[in-house]
Structures are given as C-alpha cells and as structure tokens.
Design an enzyme around this catalytic site. Structure first.
Site, PDB file in Angstrom:
ATOM      1  N   LYS A 176      -4.586  -7.260   3.571  1.00 57.25           N
ATOM      2  CA  LYS A 176      -5.566  -8.318   3.377  1.00 57.25           C
ATOM      3  C   LYS A 176      -5.484  -9.332   4.515  1.00 57.25           C
ATOM      4  O   LYS A 176      -4.412  -9.553   5.076  1.00 57.25           O
ATOM      5  CB  LYS A 176      -5.315  -9.035   2.046  1.00 57.25           C
ATOM      6  CG  LYS A 176      -5.537  -8.166   0.822  1.00 57.25           C
ATOM      7  CD  LYS A 176      -5.235  -8.927  -0.456  1.00 57.25           C
ATOM      8  CE  LYS A 176      -5.413  -8.045  -1.676  1.00 57.25           C
ATOM      9  NZ  LYS A 176      -6.821  -7.704  -1.932  1.00 57.25           N
TER      10      LYS A 176
ATOM     11  N   ARG B 232      -6.788   0.483  -9.346  1.00 55.22           N
ATOM     12  CA  ARG B 232      -7.326   1.648 -10.059  1.00 55.22           C
ATOM     13  C   ARG B 232      -6.308   2.787 -10.115  1.00 55.22           C
ATOM     14  O   ARG B 232      -6.347   3.616 -11.026  1.00 55.22           O
ATOM     15  CB  ARG B 232      -8.626   2.096  -9.393  1.00 55.22           C
ATOM     16  CG  ARG B 232      -8.489   2.610  -7.983  1.00 55.22           C
ATOM     17  CD  ARG B 232      -9.783   2.548  -7.197  1.00 55.22           C
ATOM     18  NE  ARG B 232     -10.184   1.172  -6.921  1.00 55.22           N
ATOM     19  CZ  ARG B 232     -11.262   0.831  -6.218  1.00 55.22           C
ATOM     20  NH1 ARG B 232     -12.064   1.768  -5.738  1.00 55.22           N
ATOM     21  NH2 ARG B 232     -11.557  -0.432  -6.011  1.00 55.22           N
TER      22      ARG B 232
END
Length: 480
Positions: free
Chosen positions: A259, A333
């Site tokens: 990030k 996920r």
C-alpha cells in the site's frame, strides 16, 4: 445502572429528561415545577420545542433540580432514528455536565422507547481507548431511572446493543502492535468464558492439517502465528446454526502489492469484521435469541518478508481449489475462503461474512452504506428489514455470472484473487462466494462504514462497530 419507576414529578433527581412538542398540552405535574410558567418559558425561547434542540432549565419548586427538555417539533418527526439520535444528544449532555441521578420521562417521547434510550446512551457516551501517559479523570457513575414505562427488559437489551457496538469500536481502535492475532484470540476466549459460550482456537499446526493454504499463505510473511477463532452460542437446541464469519487482519501492509504511505495508515482497522463478530457475541449474551450462532474469525497480519507470499504464487485452499495470486493486497478474501469452508463443516443454515474488504465499496456507496452480495433473496430481505430498524443502511450489489466468470479466469489455477480494478467490490465478494456453494449467504463489505471521519450524536469519530446491531436484530427475529 437502569431502573424503572412510575412517573413522579416530585421524585428526587438532579435532572429529568422530557420530550416536548410544539402543540403539546403541558402536564400539571411538570408545570408545577415551574410555578405554572412552562408555556411562558416556551414563548420566551428559554425552552425550545424545535426538533432535536436541547434546553436545560433549573426548576423553581420541588426536589428536581432541573429539567432537560428535548424539542420534538410537531411530533410527526418522531421516527425511530430521530428519537435514537435525540437520546444520543441527551446522553452527551449528561456526560458533559456530570449529572449523576437522571430520570427519563419515556412516555413524553412516545411508546416503546426504553430500548432506544439505553442503546443510544451506551453508544453516545463511549470514548475510544487511548494510550496517553496522563489519562482523563474518570467520570462519576450515573444512575438512570426510566419513568412511566414497564420496559426493564427492553432497556437491558438496548444497553446490550450499545455494549456490543462499543466492544467492536474498542477492538478496531487498538494498534496492531497491541492487538495481534494472539491477543485477539485471548480476548475472544475471555469473552466466551465470561458469558458461557463454547470456544475453540485453531492453531497453525492444525490449520496445516486441515489444508488451510489460503489463510496460511497470507500469514507466511509474519512472525506472529495465525489463529482461527471459533465461538458458539446455543439458543435453539439441535437446529443448524447461522455462521457469522469476520475478517481478522490485524494489520495489512498489502504484502508485496504494498500500500502507499497514505493508504497504509489506518490498516490496524482491517479486522473490523472480526470486531463486529465479537461485538455481536457480546450482545447475544444478553438478548439470547432463539437461534444457534457460530462465530468464525480468521486472524493474521499481512506482512512483507523473505517468506511472504508473492504475486504469481498458486496456493491451495481448504476445499481443494487452487488460487492464482495476482494481488497480495487482496488478502481478505483469501482468509475468508478458508474460514467460510471451515464454517461449512457445521452444516449451517446460512453464512454471513463481514469484512473491510475493498476500497471499491467506498467508491460505489460512500461512507454511509454497507455493500452486500447474496445468493438468497429472502436472507437479504431479513437483513434489509433489520437495517431499517437500526439505520445501518445496506445496498445489494449485482452478483451476475459475468463477475463470477472473471474470478474463475486463470490459465494456471481454478480461481484468481483479483480480476481487476473495475467492479472489484463485487469481485471480492464473488470470490468468497466460490467457497460458499449452495448455502444461503450474505457478504457484507464494511470498508466504507466501519469508521467515521467525524463525530455523530451516537458516538465519536473513528470506528463505528457497524453491523453489530443489525445482525443482532436480524438474529432476534430469525426465521427460515
């Protein structure tokens, strides 16, 4: 903290809270506290009847020191959400002025308001934990008396809703060097033992035996072992449970798909879904709905090291499906995939997963609406009805084959974890759906709603504890 008594304007309280509308007839007992001058005080604007405005007026007679008036306008604005917010304002006034003996004339706000007051009071007076060397001085204890209503059980339920939200808020606010997968598991065990829930912590070695390759891949770069936290609430005998799965990434660097410096701040909150599950169980301990609930929390951080998983890796999930990793920042996920597969071993009648999953839900729905995917219309209908009661807004996103097929597109594996940027909120949910199968399922992406950038009537800025109240409401009315 909460007690119920008949309405008595001559009681001994430092403050009585009263709702007052523009066209109300003034009760004689209330008017007598001001020598019959309530109407005159309204006309002089010392008491406001404008919607949501608060006026605090010292009394002239009797043993009540002051009345805290809440303006109700023409009373046609007395929606559940407005009343809840007005009670939040009241709670903040009580806290700020250090009132210690407060009565609330519930009937002046309308019927069935005990639960709303207790819920709002717990949420509005909450303060996030801090780690300052000089903590704030403790506030005095407050006794709350609910006047004119026989709703003690409702008040206790409302307080439990608020406490559940505050548990989720506090956990989400904790820095990642303090709240690790290990300390999150310790908290879950303490909560379970305090309330008599069954619990189980699955350790890394057992995960390896179960074949949880997706969760273990995310954990590869970490020095802290992963935990799969399992809690069980039994309220319906031998019925199949509802499984509630919460993403518990205690810090997300993004892995090798790292990030940027602005995006990485705040990633201590990437376990907001796990916090929702734990807050929900805090509430269930009091509300005791007639349903069995299994809480499943896959927890790890997502770090970078020589051992960390990488883009282009192929990993194998617990159900045997292989996954091409195209983005290590799409890790939520992956851990949910194994957690959902594990939850299915309980043969649940429904699975609900809650996760701060994608920035895409922020782009699509902003910060006030939780995005949802589902394979079951009636299950979504129950969620939506509960969300209207709590004003935690939800919106169903499309779950078409065109999205599912993108998740299944890979030359080297059964699935890929990141088909692309456009529609990626739906891709994230659709990926989890590949592990749900035919089980009725709700996917709740709370990345936009798990935190607030400013304070509200019901709490400070920061973590919101979103979906605790909605899921508790849904489970209380559970029907399949």
């Amino acid at each position: 903290m909460y007690q119920v008594k008949d309405l008595d304007w001559n009681g001994s309280y430092d403050t009585i809270v009263v709702g007052i509308g523009a066209a109300d007839t003034i009760e004689e007992g209330l008017d007598s506290l001001f020598n019959g001058r309530v109407k005159a005080l309204i006309q002089s604007a010392d008491i406001s009847t404008k919607t949501g405005e608060v006026s605090i007026v010292p009394t002239f007679e009797g043993t009540v020191k002051r009345i805290l008036f809440v303006g109700l306008g023409q009373r046609n604005e007395n929606t559940v959400e407005n009343v809840r917010n007005w009670f939040g304002k009241v709670a903040k006034h009580i806290k700020a002025r250090a009132f210690t003996d407060v009565a609330v004339a519930l009937d002046t706000f309308g019927p069935n308001t005990a639960k709303l007051f207790a819920e709002a009071y717990e949420m509005a007076t909450y303060e996030h934990p801090t780690y300052k060397s000089e903590p704030k001085p403790a506030k005095p204890d407050v006794t709350i008396t609910l006047l004119g209503a026989d709703e003690e059980e409702e008040a206790l339920a409302g307080a439990a809703y608020g406490r559940g939200v505050n548990v989720a808020r506090s956990l989400t606010m904790m820095p990642a060097n303090i709240l690790t997968s290990e300390t999150l598991a310790d908290y879950a065990v303490e909560l379970a033992e305090r309330h008599g829930f069954e619990h189980r912590i699955i350790e890394k070695e057992e995960m390896e035996g179960l074949g949880m390759g997706a969760l273990l891949a995310v954990n590869q770069g970490s020095t802290i072992p992963p935990k799969l936290i399992v809690l069980e609430y039994r309220g319906a005998g031998d019925e199949a449970p509802v499984a509630v799965v919460g993403k518990g990434i205690t810090f997300d660097t993004g892995g090798y798909s790292i990030k940027p410096k602005d995006g990485i701040v705040g990633m201590k909150g990437d376990m907001g879904g796990a916090a929702t599950v734990l807050g929900l169980f805090e509430t269930l301990a009091t509300t005791k709905p007639n349903v069995n609930v299994i809480g499943v929390i896959p927890s790890t951080d997502n770090m970078i090291s020589g051992d960390a998983f990488k883009p282009d890796d192929v990993i194998t999930a617990m159900n045997g499906k292989t996954i091409e990793v195209l983005n290590t920042d799409a890790e939520g996920r992956l851990v949910l995939a194994d957690a959902v597969t594990f939850a299915k071993t309980y043969e649940p009648q429904a699975i609900i997963d809650v996760a701060t999953l994608t920035g895409g839900v922020l782009v699509a729905l902003g910060t006030e609406v939780t995005g949802c995917l589902t394979n079951d219309a009636s299950l979504y209908g129950a969620l939506e009805a509960a969300s209207r009661d709590t004003n935690e807004l939800v919106w169903q996103m499309p779950y078409f084959d065109v999205f599912i097929n993108q998740v299944r597109k890979s030359e080297v594996a059964d699935l890929n974890n990141s088909p692309g940027r456009y529609g990626h909120m739906i891709f994230g949910g659709a990926f989890v759906g590949e592990f749900v199968g035919d089980t009725p399922w709700l996917h709740l992406d709370i990345a936009g709603t798990s935190e607030r950038s400013s304070a509200s009537d019901l709490g400070p800025k920061g973590p919101t504890g979103v979906m605790v109240r909605t899921l508790a409401t849904m489970l209380e009315g559970w029907k399949r």
